[in-house]
Design a protein around this motif. Structure first.
Motif, mmCIF file in Angstrom:
data_model
loop_
_atom_site.group_PDB
_atom_site.id
_atom_site.type_symbol
_atom_site.label_atom_id
_atom_site.label_comp_id
_atom_site.label_asym_id
_atom_site.label_seq_id
_atom_site.Cartn_x
_atom_site.Cartn_y
_atom_site.Cartn_z
ATOM 1 N N UNK A 283 0.734 -0.970 -0.040
ATOM 2 C CA UNK A 283 0.040 -0.136 0.031
ATOM 3 C C UNK A 283 0.918 1.254 -0.052
ATOM 4 N N UNK A 284 2.089 1.217 0.735
ATOM 5 C CA UNK A 284 2.752 2.577 0.845
ATOM 6 C C UNK A 284 3.472 2.794 -0.600
ATOM 7 N N UNK A 285 4.048 1.768 -0.870
ATOM 8 C CA UNK A 285 4.800 1.704 -2.441
ATOM 9 C C UNK A 285 3.690 2.259 -3.545
ATOM 10 N N UNK A 286 2.458 1.686 -3.499
ATOM 11 C CA UNK A 286 1.394 2.345 -4.358
ATOM 12 C C UNK A 286 1.141 3.821 -4.198
ATOM 13 N N UNK A 287 1.003 4.143 -3.128
ATOM 14 C CA UNK A 287 0.676 5.650 -2.617
ATOM 15 C C UNK A 287 2.086 6.383 -3.390
ATOM 16 N N UNK A 288 2.933 5.941 -3.111
ATOM 17 C CA UNK A 288 4.339 6.619 -3.440
ATOM 18 C C UNK A 288 4.511 6.807 -4.979
ATOM 19 N N UNK A 289 4.263 5.823 -5.755
ATOM 20 C CA UNK A 289 4.262 5.681 -6.987
ATOM 21 C C UNK A 289 2.938 6.589 -7.546
ATOM 22 N N UNK A 290 1.842 6.536 -7.076
ATOM 23 C CA UNK A 290 0.799 7.390 -7.833
ATOM 24 C C UNK A 290 0.882 8.816 -7.453
#
Length: 310
Positions: free
Chosen positions: A96-103
């Motif tokens: 979830x944290x990686x997805x938020x960072x990429x988005x």
């Protein structure tokens, strides 16, 4: 002679060893129970983490509240951006944290509201993306390309060749989806950055003003090439029609109007011309709608033989 009384022995001393043994037994039983409970809990959590909460495949990604203007190509690109190559445990927050960072670093994303795991057919097998997106409102011509920008002038990643513009401008219903802004002086910035320039800002205001009116369907472009020479004979903004003709609009919509008519009056004039003549240009190569009296080239034939844009 007095008789001494015999003291009977109490049972307290005899009970103490028995009480101690009883407490020890109970403590040992409680310890064994707690140990077995902890071991069971550990085995259960391990089972959940490795079998139940760890899907066999990477999670599928869905976009919550996908906007109507978003193409399948763009939606798939955003989903692929955050879709992991390998499976993750449903209990692992790193995904979830990686997805938020990429988005948050993607130019199409204005704001990341939430990224969460959802139950599809198994725990955590779906990744749901909830974002606010940057909607494209104009194509800015620059350097032989046409760049998408949002309503705030932020440059989006997509650009097109001149021969691709018509396909982008019109929707499946034949209506105008997006308009071109021509004559912008500033060079395009990096994707996701604000495209500076008063001429572009004025062009965007003009595009927004034209949007949503049936009588403006024939207007395909906003020309701001004379914006820097405001006050000259040439209008700061001209509107280019599908016939190649022009409507001399004048000052940007947000300007303070003195000699020129206000934007609402100019729009009503365009609607009236369209209703009376069947075309917003009244079959002329240009119309000047800035002032009380509309002017046009009287020497030309009623029907303009200019290139038809569609």
């Amino acid at each position: 002679m007095a008789r001494s009384a015999k003291v009977k022995p109490t049972r307290t001393g005899q009970q103490r060893p028995a009480l101690g043994r009883s407490l020890a037994v109970h403590a040992l039983a409680a310890a064994l129970f707690l140990g077995m409970w902890a071991a069971g809990l550990w085995m259960l959590s391990r089972h959940v983490a490795t079998r139940v909460a760890f899907p066999a495949d990477p999670p599928r990604v869905v976009l919550k509240n996908r906007p109507a203007w978003m193409s399948d190509y763009l939606a798939d690109g955003l989903c692929n951006l955050v879709r992991p190559r390998a499976a993750y445990s449903a209990l692992d927050r790193r995904l979830l944290e990686d997805a938020v960072l990429q988005l948050s670093h993607n130019p199409w994303i204005r704001k990341v509201n939430r990224v969460s795991r959802r139950f599809g057919s198994a725990p955590g097998d779906t990744l749901e993306i909830d974002c606010e997106y940057r909607a494209p409102v104009a194509l800015v011509a620059s350097g032989g390309r046409y760049w998408l920008v949002d309503g705030e002038g932020v440059k989006l990643p997509e650009s097109f060749r001149a021969d691709e513009v018509e396909r982008i401008q019109y929707g499946r219903n034949g209506k105008v989806n997006i308009r071109v802004i021509e004559g912008v002086r500033g060079l395009p910035p990096a994707d996701g950055r604000h495209w500076a320039g008063e001429d572009l800002a004025a062009g965007l205001d003009m595009v927004k003003l034209l949007h949503g009116h049936e009588f403006t369907e024939e207007i395909l472009a906003v020309d701001v090439s004379h914006f820097a020479n405001r006050g000259s004979a040439e209008p700061a903004i001209s509107l280019v029609t599908r016939y190649g003709s022009r409507l001399k609009w004048g000052e940007p919509p947000a300007a303070a109007f003195h000699a020129e008519l206000p934007p609402a009056v100019k729009l009503s004039r365009i609607a009236a011309i369209k209703q009376q003549y069947g075309r917003v240009d009244a079959h002329r190569s240009w119309l000047d709608i800035r002032f009380e009296r509309i002017t046009y080239p009287i020497e030309e034939s009623p029907v303009v033989q200019a290139g038809h844009r569609r």
